[in-house]
Design a protein around this motif. Structure first.
Motif, PDB file in Angstrom:
ATOM      1  N   TYR A   1       0.834  -1.206   0.000  1.00 52.26           N
ATOM      2  CA  TYR A   1       0.000   0.000   0.000  1.00 52.26           C
ATOM      3  C   TYR A   1       0.866   1.253   0.000  1.00 52.26           C
ATOM      4  O   TYR A   1       0.633   2.191  -0.771  1.00 52.26           O
ATOM      5  CB  TYR A   1      -0.907  -0.023   1.224  1.00 52.26           C
ATOM      6  CG  TYR A   1      -1.822   1.169   1.346  1.00 52.26           C
ATOM      7  CD1 TYR A   1      -2.703   1.499   0.327  1.00 52.26           C
ATOM      8  CD2 TYR A   1      -1.809   1.959   2.497  1.00 52.26           C
ATOM      9  CE1 TYR A   1      -3.554   2.589   0.443  1.00 52.26           C
ATOM     10  CE2 TYR A   1      -2.657   3.047   2.621  1.00 52.26           C
ATOM     11  CZ  TYR A   1      -3.526   3.357   1.588  1.00 52.26           C
ATOM     12  OH  TYR A   1      -4.361   4.438   1.708  1.00 52.26           O
ATOM     13  N   LEU A   2       1.888   1.272   0.840  1.00 47.26           N
ATOM     14  CA  LEU A   2       2.785   2.422   0.882  1.00 47.26           C
ATOM     15  C   LEU A   2       3.572   2.550  -0.415  1.00 47.26           C
ATOM     16  O   LEU A   2       3.807   3.655  -0.900  1.00 47.26           O
ATOM     17  CB  LEU A   2       3.736   2.292   2.072  1.00 47.26           C
ATOM     18  CG  LEU A   2       3.102   2.484   3.451  1.00 47.26           C
ATOM     19  CD1 LEU A   2       4.111   2.196   4.550  1.00 47.26           C
ATOM     20  CD2 LEU A   2       2.553   3.896   3.599  1.00 47.26           C
ATOM     21  N   SER A   3       3.975   1.415  -0.979  1.00 46.57           N
ATOM     22  CA  SER A   3       4.712   1.453  -2.244  1.00 46.57           C
ATOM     23  C   SER A   3       3.850   2.050  -3.353  1.00 46.57           C
ATOM     24  O   SER A   3       4.302   2.919  -4.113  1.00 46.57           O
ATOM     25  CB  SER A   3       5.160   0.042  -2.624  1.00 46.57           C
ATOM     26  OG  SER A   3       5.812   0.042  -3.877  1.00 46.57           O
ATOM     27  N   LEU A   4       2.601   1.605  -3.463  1.00 45.06           N
ATOM     28  CA  LEU A   4       1.694   2.146  -4.477  1.00 45.06           C
ATOM     29  C   LEU A   4       1.428   3.630  -4.245  1.00 45.06           C
ATOM     30  O   LEU A   4       1.360   4.422  -5.192  1.00 45.06           O
ATOM     31  CB  LEU A   4       0.376   1.372  -4.461  1.00 45.06           C
ATOM     32  CG  LEU A   4       0.423  -0.069  -4.980  1.00 45.06           C
ATOM     33  CD1 LEU A   4      -0.910  -0.764  -4.723  1.00 45.06           C
ATOM     34  CD2 LEU A   4       0.757  -0.090  -6.462  1.00 45.06           C
ATOM     35  N   THR A   5       1.288   4.008  -2.973  1.00 46.12           N
ATOM     36  CA  THR A   5       1.035   5.412  -2.640  1.00 46.12           C
ATOM     37  C   THR A   5       2.200   6.294  -3.061  1.00 46.12           C
ATOM     38  O   THR A   5       2.016   7.357  -3.672  1.00 46.12           O
ATOM     39  CB  THR A   5       0.786   5.558  -1.132  1.00 46.12           C
ATOM     40  OG1 THR A   5      -0.396   4.833  -0.772  1.00 46.12           O
ATOM     41  CG2 THR A   5       0.603   7.018  -0.751  1.00 46.12           C
ATOM     42  N   LEU A   6       3.418   5.858  -2.745  1.00 54.69           N
ATOM     43  CA  LEU A   6       4.599   6.646  -3.099  1.00 54.69           C
ATOM     44  C   LEU A   6       4.778   6.721  -4.614  1.00 54.69           C
ATOM     45  O   LEU A   6       5.121   7.777  -5.152  1.00 54.69           O
ATOM     46  CB  LEU A   6       5.845   6.041  -2.448  1.00 54.69           C
ATOM     47  CG  LEU A   6       5.925   6.171  -0.920  1.00 54.69           C
ATOM     48  CD1 LEU A   6       7.138   5.422  -0.385  1.00 54.69           C
ATOM     49  CD2 LEU A   6       5.988   7.636  -0.502  1.00 54.69           C
ATOM     50  N   GLN A   7       4.545   5.609  -5.309  1.00 53.37           N
ATOM     51  CA  GLN A   7       4.674   5.611  -6.764  1.00 53.37           C
ATOM     52  C   GLN A   7       3.686   6.584  -7.400  1.00 53.37           C
ATOM     53  O   GLN A   7       4.040   7.334  -8.322  1.00 53.37           O
ATOM     54  CB  GLN A   7       4.451   4.199  -7.303  1.00 53.37           C
ATOM     55  CG  GLN A   7       5.554   3.207  -6.956  1.00 53.37           C
ATOM     56  CD  GLN A   7       5.215   1.801  -7.393  1.00 53.37           C
ATOM     57  OE1 GLN A   7       4.417   1.594  -8.310  1.00 53.37           O
ATOM     58  NE2 GLN A   7       5.801   0.811  -6.734  1.00 53.37           N
TER      59      GLN A   7
END
Length: 256
Positions: free
Chosen positions: A56-62
């Protein structure tokens, strides 16, 4: 005749195709909550992540990077973005409890040949090249490392110290950084206020665009507050080399 035999294979439709072990997700969950409350994270990303905090954090940052000039940055710079509980990935030492680091690390350095720009700026004002160069480097150095003439001079000084311990130090040749540095950069730079006042008198459109872009860069660079470099961070980086530069500003003669 033998009776027919039917074999029914179990369905794998609802079986997870990936398993992830996590000893403690508290920092990730806390960060996710902060991003949601700040309207940075999206509910849709939570569904896409399969309700996995790390994904979730990875998708948010991307997504955040894409929406804030990520394509342009990726076209000019070779950068990695890491979210970690330690500054050095091979270290066993974690940061203080509840701390996560967002690390921007270059895999390679972009470079800009400054000679044509400096020559153009010098036609407008003798102190404009030094002013442009110093404010450009200063604004970028607040967030990423820039390798310029000062870095080259430090490198050469270090080489001289190494060579002094050799039996025949005169056999080694080191670059002449002083001779490579354009004379226009040795002028006293204008203050940011002085640059703004000078920009009102510039008529050349190319120079106007350069100065306008520099002033915008200075403004953006100073908008956010740099994180404090703590003693704990220094201890984590004690055995590490200096960070790789994100940008090289070489001279025409090719300083080291």
């Amino acid at each position: 005749m033998a009776p027919s035999c039917e074999v029914v294979l179990p369905t794998l439709e609802r079986i997870p195709i990936e398993q992830r072990f996590s000893a403690d997700d508290r920092e990730l969950l806390t960060l996710a909550q902060i991003l949601v409350k700040s309207d940075i994270a999206s509910v849709e990303d939570w569904e896409r992540s399969g309700r996995d905090a790390a994904k979730y954090l990875s998708l948010t940052l991307q997504r955040w990077i894409r929406e804030h000039g990520g394509v342009a940055i990726d076209r000019r710079f070779d950068l990695d973005l890491t979210l970690s509980d330690r500054l050095v990935d091979y270290s066993d030492e974690r940061g203080p409890e509840g701390t996560l680091y967002l690390i921007v690390d270059p895999d390679g350095a972009a470079f800009v040949l400054m000679k044509p720009v400096l020559e153009l700026l010098e036609t407008v004002h003798p102190r404009l090249p030094a002013t442009f160069f110093r404010h450009l480097v200063g604004s970028l150095n607040r967030w990423v490392r820039v390798y310029d003439y000062d870095d080259a001079e430090e490198r050469v000084d270090m080489l001289r110290e190494w060579y002094e311990g050799e039996e025949n130090p005169e056999q080694y040749e080191v670059p002449d950084i002083e001779g490579c540095t354009p004379k226009c950069l040795k002028e006293k730079p204008l203050t940011l206020r002085g640059l703004k006042e000078l920009s009102q008198t510039i008529r050349d459109r190319e120079v106007q665009a350069l100065v306008r872009g520099l002033l915008q860069l200075c403004r953006v660079s100073s908008q956010a507050k740099r994180p404090e470099f703590t003693d704990d961070m220094g201890e984590q980086l004690m055995d590490s080399n200096p960070p790789l530069p994100c940008l090289l500003l070489p001279s025409p003669q090719g300083t080291p």
